[in-house]
Design a protein around this motif. Structure first.
Motif, mmCIF file in Angstrom:
data_model
loop_
_atom_site.group_PDB
_atom_site.id
_atom_site.type_symbol
_atom_site.label_atom_id
_atom_site.label_comp_id
_atom_site.label_asym_id
_atom_site.label_seq_id
_atom_site.Cartn_x
_atom_site.Cartn_y
_atom_site.Cartn_z
ATOM 1 N N VAL A 278 0.852 -1.186 0.000
ATOM 2 C CA VAL A 278 0.000 0.000 0.000
ATOM 3 C C VAL A 278 0.886 1.233 0.000
ATOM 4 O O VAL A 278 2.080 1.160 0.320
ATOM 5 N N ARG A 279 0.295 2.368 -0.352
ATOM 6 C CA ARG A 279 1.032 3.626 -0.384
ATOM 7 C C ARG A 279 0.120 4.759 0.068
ATOM 8 O O ARG A 279 -1.109 4.639 0.061
ATOM 9 N N SER A 280 0.755 5.867 0.459
ATOM 10 C CA SER A 280 0.000 7.033 0.896
ATOM 11 C C SER A 280 0.671 8.287 0.362
ATOM 12 O O SER A 280 1.899 8.421 0.416
ATOM 13 N N ASP A 281 -0.147 9.212 -0.135
ATOM 14 C CA ASP A 281 0.360 10.488 -0.635
ATOM 15 C C ASP A 281 -0.013 11.659 0.270
ATOM 16 O O ASP A 281 0.203 12.820 -0.101
ATOM 17 N N ASP A 282 -0.564 11.362 1.449
ATOM 18 C CA ASP A 282 -0.923 12.442 2.377
ATOM 19 C C ASP A 282 -0.399 12.150 3.781
ATOM 20 O O ASP A 282 -1.088 12.332 4.770
ATOM 21 N N ARG A 283 0.854 11.692 3.817
ATOM 22 C CA ARG A 283 1.575 11.476 5.082
ATOM 23 C C ARG A 283 0.891 10.433 5.965
ATOM 24 O O ARG A 283 0.834 10.556 7.188
ATOM 25 N N GLY A 284 0.375 9.383 5.342
ATOM 26 C CA GLY A 284 -0.158 8.261 6.087
ATOM 27 C C GLY A 284 -1.589 8.404 6.550
ATOM 28 O O GLY A 284 -2.063 7.600 7.358
ATOM 29 N N ARG A 285 -2.304 9.402 6.029
ATOM 30 C CA ARG A 285 -3.711 9.564 6.411
ATOM 31 C C ARG A 285 -4.632 8.699 5.571
ATOM 32 O O ARG A 285 -5.621 8.156 6.076
ATOM 33 N N THR A 286 -4.319 8.568 4.277
ATOM 34 C CA THR A 286 -5.130 7.780 3.351
ATOM 35 C C THR A 286 -4.238 6.758 2.674
ATOM 36 O O THR A 286 -3.138 7.087 2.226
ATOM 37 N N TRP A 287 -4.715 5.520 2.573
ATOM 38 C CA TRP A 287 -3.925 4.429 1.996
ATOM 39 C C TRP A 287 -4.559 3.936 0.717
ATOM 40 O O TRP A 287 -5.779 3.767 0.631
ATOM 41 N N ARG A 288 -3.724 3.721 -0.296
ATOM 42 C CA ARG A 288 -4.182 3.270 -1.605
ATOM 43 C C ARG A 288 -3.452 1.994 -2.005
ATOM 44 O O ARG A 288 -2.304 1.772 -1.608
ATOM 45 N N ASN A 289 -4.108 1.188 -2.814
ATOM 46 C CA ASN A 289 -3.423 0.028 -3.376
ATOM 47 C C ASN A 289 -2.569 0.469 -4.561
ATOM 48 O O ASN A 289 -2.524 1.655 -4.910
ATOM 49 N N ASP A 290 -1.900 -0.475 -5.194
ATOM 50 C CA ASP A 290 -0.979 -0.120 -6.268
ATOM 51 C C ASP A 290 -1.685 0.540 -7.446
ATOM 52 O O ASP A 290 -1.091 1.342 -8.163
ATOM 53 N N ALA A 291 -2.961 0.228 -7.639
ATOM 54 C CA ALA A 291 -3.724 0.821 -8.739
ATOM 55 C C ALA A 291 -4.229 2.219 -8.403
ATOM 56 O O ALA A 291 -4.785 2.900 -9.275
ATOM 57 N N GLY A 292 -4.042 2.658 -7.169
ATOM 58 C CA GLY A 292 -4.462 3.998 -6.782
ATOM 59 C C GLY A 292 -5.804 4.073 -6.089
ATOM 60 O O GLY A 292 -6.229 5.161 -5.682
ATOM 61 N N ALA A 293 -6.487 2.950 -5.930
ATOM 62 C CA ALA A 293 -7.785 2.961 -5.265
ATOM 63 C C ALA A 293 -7.611 3.073 -3.754
ATOM 64 O O ALA A 293 -6.724 2.438 -3.175
ATOM 65 N N VAL A 294 -8.447 3.872 -3.110
ATOM 66 C CA VAL A 294 -8.399 4.021 -1.659
ATOM 67 C C VAL A 294 -8.838 2.716 -1.005
ATOM 68 O O VAL A 294 -9.908 2.165 -1.314
ATOM 69 N N VAL A 295 -7.999 2.209 -0.085
ATOM 70 C CA VAL A 295 -8.316 0.960 0.614
ATOM 71 C C VAL A 295 -8.363 1.145 2.122
ATOM 72 O O VAL A 295 -8.653 0.187 2.848
ATOM 73 N N GLY A 296 -8.080 2.343 2.626
ATOM 74 C CA GLY A 296 -8.157 2.551 4.053
ATOM 75 C C GLY A 296 -7.808 3.977 4.438
ATOM 76 O O GLY A 296 -7.141 4.699 3.693
ATOM 77 N N ARG A 297 -8.288 4.380 5.610
ATOM 78 C CA ARG A 297 -7.992 5.707 6.150
ATOM 79 C C ARG A 297 -7.562 5.576 7.600
ATOM 80 O O ARG A 297 -8.214 4.891 8.390
ATOM 81 N N THR A 298 -6.485 6.240 7.948
ATOM 82 C CA THR A 298 -5.945 6.175 9.295
ATOM 83 C C THR A 298 -6.894 6.864 10.280
ATOM 84 O O THR A 298 -7.336 7.985 10.043
ATOM 85 N N GLY A 299 -7.205 6.163 11.367
ATOM 86 C CA GLY A 299 -8.083 6.715 12.380
ATOM 87 C C GLY A 299 -9.541 6.727 11.995
ATOM 88 O O GLY A 299 -10.366 7.261 12.734
ATOM 89 N N GLY A 300 -9.865 6.128 10.862
ATOM 90 C CA GLY A 300 -11.245 6.120 10.389
ATOM 91 C C GLY A 300 -11.925 4.786 10.578
ATOM 92 O O GLY A 300 -11.373 3.839 11.149
ATOM 93 N N ALA A 301 -13.140 4.698 10.044
ATOM 94 C CA ALA A 301 -13.943 3.485 10.201
ATOM 95 C C ALA A 301 -13.635 2.436 9.157
ATOM 96 O O ALA A 301 -14.181 1.334 9.212
ATOM 97 N N ASP A 302 -12.760 2.732 8.215
ATOM 98 C CA ASP A 302 -12.488 1.793 7.123
ATOM 99 C C ASP A 302 -10.980 1.589 6.971
ATOM 100 O O ASP A 302 -10.363 2.093 6.033
ATOM 101 N N PRO A 303 -10.344 0.849 7.878
ATOM 102 C CA PRO A 303 -8.908 0.584 7.751
ATOM 103 C C PRO A 303 -8.628 -0.444 6.663
ATOM 104 O O PRO A 303 -9.535 -1.084 6.126
ATOM 105 N N VAL A 304 -7.358 -0.592 6.316
ATOM 106 C CA VAL A 304 -6.945 -1.587 5.322
ATOM 107 C C VAL A 304 -7.224 -2.980 5.877
ATOM 108 O O VAL A 304 -6.797 -3.311 6.991
#
Length: 474
Positions: A278-304
């Motif tokens: 996974v990767r993040s372009d906002d300092r670890g707040r939002t996580w994306r898979n290799d294709a760029g789709a959001v798969v999780g958010r830090t501190g949110g209701a939808d983690p990876v």
């Protein structure tokens, strides 16, 4: 985000041929090489005990047990009397200055490592130590200590008292695997696991030069994983690392470990499976898979989660003794690379003794993204002869170096597409125990690979801790 889909175009065994240069001719970049330049001994009698087939001073998942900043190198370890120590030396110097930071190792548990980080906003050194699914100890230096290493003395008075919180911020009562990582703007983040093996979540905290803030958890322990043998409804994500590239993208390779052993072919193995990314372009707040789709958010209701689509870049079931927390690095173009290791299928489809099977038949593999965006995988043709981990670094020319157990060094050239792996240094005469700690920060600063290792001993007899330096291509 509950679907589990393997990335299309699974990993290939060999990389495509590198593209030919065009335009004006220029000198070819050098291939990999290592030249030993010397060794120092931070401690002639470091604490020694074998736990989980490893040593507390040389577990390679420490980030960082050894680091370089502004012309000085720093190391942290436990002495023969179990005192936590941090040392420094000027690069090239043969001796280390040491300071005891006021903490004593509690248990004979090799997980209870010391990790260091530098907050560039205020020039402090931070240490997190002595934790395995329980509380941690945190120490930080005075502001500016790392910015003026020649002008400020290296004494205990430069360090604050040990604390069980991050300056008052309590994180979790089940804390393990501290890893510090500096953001591009100089903030310091702390990655850790909340929970226990087989039922834990990854989380982040952040220091801005004034205070620590909990960003929250970003991976889930819930969901259902099914193998051909059975299913599991709890797990944890083990990170191979967490690193920013030059453009500010945060990268993380990982494996999953299931709680329920029913997913394995038999007892004695380990429930680790799959290599994900996974990767993040906002300092670890939002996580994306290799294709760029959001798969999780830090501190949110939808983690990876294990069921999220597009996470797996190298599929592997839990019957091959796949190692967790191995190693990763990014190249000059921001492409992610990782080392993974397991028992290949040619040695059988069911490992039943994790340590013995890995020692007999374990192999390391280099997984990386190529210039076309595809994932490639190459076996490193050096038997591990160990159950333990391998470290990965890339030099300024993007040649790759795998520091194998016993401080052996194999390498592959960028020009070959990283397919020409060969052993460059066999570690003969070092008597290194197994896993080593690598200074990931120094390679880019002065082209030197520093490797910290501890000599093999017996029982609980203390042994020397060394740092060996190798010059890479300049």
């Amino acid at each position: 985000m509950r679907r589990r889909t393997l990335l299309a175009g699974a990993l290939l065994g060999a990389a495509a041929a590198p593209a030919l240069a065009s335009g004006t001719a220029r000198a070819a970049a050098p291939g990999p090489s290592v030249t030993p330049t010397g060794s120092t001994t931070p401690d002639s009698r470091a604490v020694y005990f074998v736990s989980y087939d490893g040593l507390v001073n040389n577990n390679s998942f420490q980030k960082n047990g050894l680091l370089t900043h502004k012309g000085h190198q720093y190391a942290a370890w436990y002495t023969a009397d179990r005192a936590a120590v941090v040392g420094r030396r000027a690069l090239g110097a043969g001796t280390w200055e040491t300071v005891r930071v006021g903490h004593t190792l509690r248990y004979d548990d090799s997980h209870n490592v010391i990790s260091m980080g530098v907050s560039r906003t205020d020039g402090r050194l931070h240490l997190n130590m002595d934790s395995h699914s329980d509380g941690f100890t945190y120490v930080k230096s005075a502001a500016g200590l790392l910015d003026d290493p020649t002008g400020l003395s290296w004494t205990a008075s430069r360090f604050g008292a040990p604390r069980s919180t991050l300056d008052g911020l309590a994180l979790t009562s089940q804390f393990t695997y501290p890893q510090f990582v500096a953001t591009p703007e100089g903030r310091l983040q702390l990655s850790y696991r909340a929970g226990v093996s087989g039922n834990g979540r990854n989380a982040l905290a952040e220091y801005d030069g004034g205070r620590w803030t909990a960003l929250g958890e970003w991976s889930a322990s819930t969901g259902t994983y099914r193998s051909e043998h059975g299913s599991s409804t709890a797990r944890n994500m083990y990170l191979h690392g967490i690193d920013y590239d030059r453009s500010g993208r945060l990268h993380a390779f990982f494996t999953w470990r299931e709680q329920n052993g029913a997913v394995m072919c038999g007892g004695g193995g380990i429930t680790n499976h799959d290599t994900g990314y996974v990767r993040s372009d906002d300092r670890g707040r939002t996580w994306r898979n290799d294709a760029g789709a959001v798969v999780g958010r830090t501190g949110g209701a939808d983690p990876v989660s294990v069921g999220d689509a597009g996470l797996v870049v190298d599929p592997l079931g839990p019957d091959h003794s796949l190692m967790n927390q191995e190693s990763q690095f990014t190249d000059s173009a921001g492409r992610p690379h990782a080392i993974i290791s397991y028992v290949p299928g040619r040695f059988g489809q069911c490992t039943t003794d994790y340590v013995a099977d890995r020692r007999a038949n374990g192999r390391a593999f280099h997984v990386r993204k190529d210039a076309s965006g595809g994932w490639r995988k190459t076996e490193i043709p050096v038997p591990l002869n160990s159950s333990q981990r391998t470290k990965l670094v890339l030099d300024r020319y993007d040649n790759a170096y795998a520091v194998l157990p016993y401080a052996r060094i194999a390498a592959a050239s960028a020009a070959s597409g990283h397919t020409d792996w060969a052993l460059l240094y066999d570690g003969a005469g070092l008597n290194a125990f197994g896993e080593v700690v690598v200074d990931e920060t120094r390679v880019a600063q002065d082209g030197v690979l520093s490797v910290m290792y501890q000599e093999k001993s017996t029982g609980t007899t203390p042994s020397p801790l060394h740092v060996a330096d190798f010059r890479l291509p300049g």
